[in-house]
Design an enzyme around this catalytic site. Structure first.
Site, PDB file in Angstrom:
ATOM      1  N   VAL A  50       0.842  -1.211   0.000  1.00  0.00           N
ATOM      2  CA  VAL A  50       0.000   0.000   0.000  1.00  0.00           C
ATOM      3  C   VAL A  50       0.873   1.256   0.000  1.00  0.00           C
ATOM      4  O   VAL A  50       0.618   2.212  -0.742  1.00  0.00           O
ATOM      5  CB  VAL A  50      -0.965  -0.015   1.217  1.00  0.00           C
ATOM      6  CG1 VAL A  50      -1.685   1.312   1.362  1.00  0.00           C
ATOM      7  CG2 VAL A  50      -1.957  -1.161   1.081  1.00  0.00           C
ATOM      8  N   SER A  99     -11.243 -20.594  -1.722  1.00  0.00           N
ATOM      9  CA  SER A  99     -12.461 -20.417  -2.503  1.00  0.00           C
ATOM     10  C   SER A  99     -12.647 -21.516  -3.543  1.00  0.00           C
ATOM     11  O   SER A  99     -11.841 -21.656  -4.464  1.00  0.00           O
ATOM     12  CB  SER A  99     -12.414 -19.052  -3.218  1.00  0.00           C
ATOM     13  OG  SER A  99     -13.486 -18.920  -4.112  1.00  0.00           O
ATOM     14  N   THR A 131      -3.109 -19.978  -4.102  1.00  0.00           N
ATOM     15  CA  THR A 131      -3.321 -18.574  -4.494  1.00  0.00           C
ATOM     16  C   THR A 131      -2.720 -18.313  -5.878  1.00  0.00           C
ATOM     17  O   THR A 131      -3.344 -17.666  -6.737  1.00  0.00           O
ATOM     18  CB  THR A 131      -2.606 -17.640  -3.489  1.00  0.00           C
ATOM     19  OG1 THR A 131      -3.048 -17.974  -2.190  1.00  0.00           O
ATOM     20  CG2 THR A 131      -2.862 -16.175  -3.781  1.00  0.00           C
ATOM     21  N   ASP A 154       4.526 -22.768   4.842  1.00  0.00           N
ATOM     22  CA  ASP A 154       5.091 -24.041   4.350  1.00  0.00           C
ATOM     23  C   ASP A 154       6.447 -23.916   3.663  1.00  0.00           C
ATOM     24  O   ASP A 154       7.158 -24.907   3.524  1.00  0.00           O
ATOM     25  CB  ASP A 154       4.119 -24.697   3.361  1.00  0.00           C
ATOM     26  CG  ASP A 154       2.855 -25.176   4.046  1.00  0.00           C
ATOM     27  OD1 ASP A 154       2.841 -25.243   5.278  1.00  0.00           O
ATOM     28  OD2 ASP A 154       1.876 -25.470   3.326  1.00  0.00           O
ATOM     29  N   GLY A 197       2.531 -28.941   7.199  1.00  0.00           N
ATOM     30  CA  GLY A 197       3.254 -29.251   5.965  1.00  0.00           C
ATOM     31  C   GLY A 197       2.632 -30.472   5.318  1.00  0.00           C
ATOM     32  O   GLY A 197       3.142 -31.586   5.445  1.00  0.00           O
TER      33      GLY A 197
HETATM   34  O1  F6P Z   1      -0.626 -24.140   3.563  1.00  0.00           O
HETATM   35  C1  F6P Z   1      -0.510 -23.732   4.873  1.00  0.00           C
HETATM   36  C2  F6P Z   1      -1.104 -24.742   5.803  1.00  0.00           C
HETATM   37  O2  F6P Z   1      -0.944 -24.243   7.097  1.00  0.00           O
HETATM   38  C3  F6P Z   1      -0.556 -26.164   5.683  1.00  0.00           C
HETATM   39  O3  F6P Z   1       0.676 -26.359   6.325  1.00  0.00           O
HETATM   40  C4  F6P Z   1      -1.671 -26.967   6.274  1.00  0.00           C
HETATM   41  O4  F6P Z   1      -1.651 -28.270   5.770  1.00  0.00           O
HETATM   42  C5  F6P Z   1      -2.895 -26.228   5.828  1.00  0.00           C
HETATM   43  O5  F6P Z   1      -2.484 -24.897   5.572  1.00  0.00           O
HETATM   44  C6  F6P Z   1      -4.045 -26.226   6.803  1.00  0.00           C
HETATM   45  O6  F6P Z   1      -5.102 -25.575   6.199  1.00  0.00           O
HETATM   46  P1  F6P Z   1      -6.452 -25.149   6.922  1.00  0.00           P
HETATM   47  O7  F6P Z   1      -6.164 -23.958   7.782  1.00  0.00           O
HETATM   48  O8  F6P Z   1      -7.380 -24.811   5.812  1.00  0.00           O
HETATM   49  O9  F6P Z   1      -6.877 -26.313   7.747  1.00  0.00           O
END
Ligand code: F6P
Length: 346
Positions: A50, A99, A131, A154, A197
């Site tokens: 921003v 989404s 994303t 990650d 992860g």
């Molecule tokens: O991608 C980031 C992350 O934190 C991963 O390490 C994990 O598997 C996932 O998102 C968990 O996703 P959510 O918050 O949708 O359960």
């Protein structure tokens, strides 16, 4: 005197360059969003985006709730003061979401129509591989210039040594393991600690080494029940041990692994799933600096005509990598660290 003249000349040059960039750039208004799993430092990146935009006289619209907000038209104008006092905050003030609608062609068409109706000339996307898959499709189908900022705990994006949020997450996890070690030692128990992860072992590997784990299981290496059993039983081992496992590395996760292992390892055990604790908290200094650097570079990139790329950092330098490569190519874990962890847990 001559130094003063040089200084004035330098300032004028900077102003002139900025003026030239302003009149030549086709980008007058940008949208910014955070999407997928939040990561500490996303707010610091937003602040940099921003403010860099404001510095270059570019308007900014914040898109709330990620791609869902893009589809619904959930936009909010942002200026330099709207990002005050957020650099130290975890989460994302723009909110985020995963989404499913955006994964459809119709969803993306709705989103693109909203962006065009708002007069948005370019986008900065802060997030991880989901994303950037979305951003690639949006670019390919609707030609909206987009630059990404890697924001995920990650660290699994190709095109950057580190992602924003990773440093904070591993430090949070190591702090927890240090605490677990105290109680594990007091009771002579085996602890199975599951870290995040799903598809990558960066977190587990660094956290396991920093936390002195006896064994580290990661998705990149085939699961090996026998190797863990041996490690935990060699030499009539009757003391506490810590096994760090990445959530994607064992079918059934840490709970199932621990239960199966208890038939062979005759020490009491406990399981700790660190889960979303790793995603929260105030970003580390390292994450804030990375976020500032890459957020600002993303805006500068857009102004210089970069599109469909991610701004990453490799060997300390900002590097633009094609957006598709960031999620299609695999960033491998450092195999020497895997070996090191085996040597050090002798
Ligand atoms: O991608 C980031 C992350 O934190 C991963 O390490 C994990 O598997 C996932 O998102 C968990 O996703 P959510 O918050 O949708 O359960």
């Amino acid at each position: 005197m001559s130094e003063r003249i040089l200084c004035i000349f330098f300032v004028q040059m900077v102003n002139f360059k900025r003026f030239l960039k302003e009149i030549m750039s086709k980008i007058k208004k940008i949208g910014v969003y955070t999407s997928g799993g939040d990561a500490p430092g996303m707010n610091a990146a937003l602040r940099a985006i921003v403010r860099t935009a404001a510095y270059n006289s570019v308007e900014v619209l914040g898109i709330q709730h990620g791609y869902n907000g893009m589809i619904k038209g959930d936009f909010v104008p942002m200026g330099p003061r709207s990002v005050s006092n957020i650099i130290q905050r975890g989460g994302t003030i723009l909110k985020t979401a995963r989404s499913s609608e955006f994964m459809t062609r119709e969803g993306r068409a709705k989103a693109a129509a909203n962006l065009k109706a708002q007069g948005i000339d370019g986008l900065v996307a802060i997030g991880g591989n989901g994303t950037f898959q979305g951003a690639t499709l949006l670019h390919d189908e609707h030609a909206i210039p987009t630059v990404g900022v890697p924001g995920t705990i990650d660290n699994d994006l190709y095109g950057t040594d580190f992602t924003v949020g990773y440093d904070t997450a591993i430090n949070t996890a190591v702090e927890s393991i240090d605490k677990i070690r105290d109680t594990a030692d007091a009771h002579d128990r085996v602890f199975y600690v599951e870290v995040m992860g799903r598809d990558s072992g960066f977190i587990a590997l660094d956290v396991g080494i920093a936390g002195g784990a006896e064994y580290i299981a990661i998705p990149e290496i085939e699961e090996n029940f026998e190797a863990i059993r041996q490690k935990l039983t060699t030499g009539g081992r009757q003391r506490s041990s810590i096994v760090v496992i990445a959530e994607g590395s064992f079918n059934g996760g840490a709970v199932d692994l621990a239960r199966r292992m208890s038939e062979f390892v005759h020490l009491h055990y406990r399981v700790t799933v660190l889960g979303h604790i790793q995603r929260g908290g105030s970003p580390s200094a390292r994450d804030r600096v990375l976020a500032a650097k890459l957020g600002s570079a993303a805006v500068e990139g857009l102004l210089h005509g970069e599109t469909n790329v991610m701004a990453g950092e490799i060997n300390g330098k900002v590097v633009m990598t094609p957006m598709r490569d960031t999620w299609e190519k695999k960033k491998g874990v450092d195999n020497s660290l895997v070996q090191l962890s085996q040597i050090l847990s002798i």
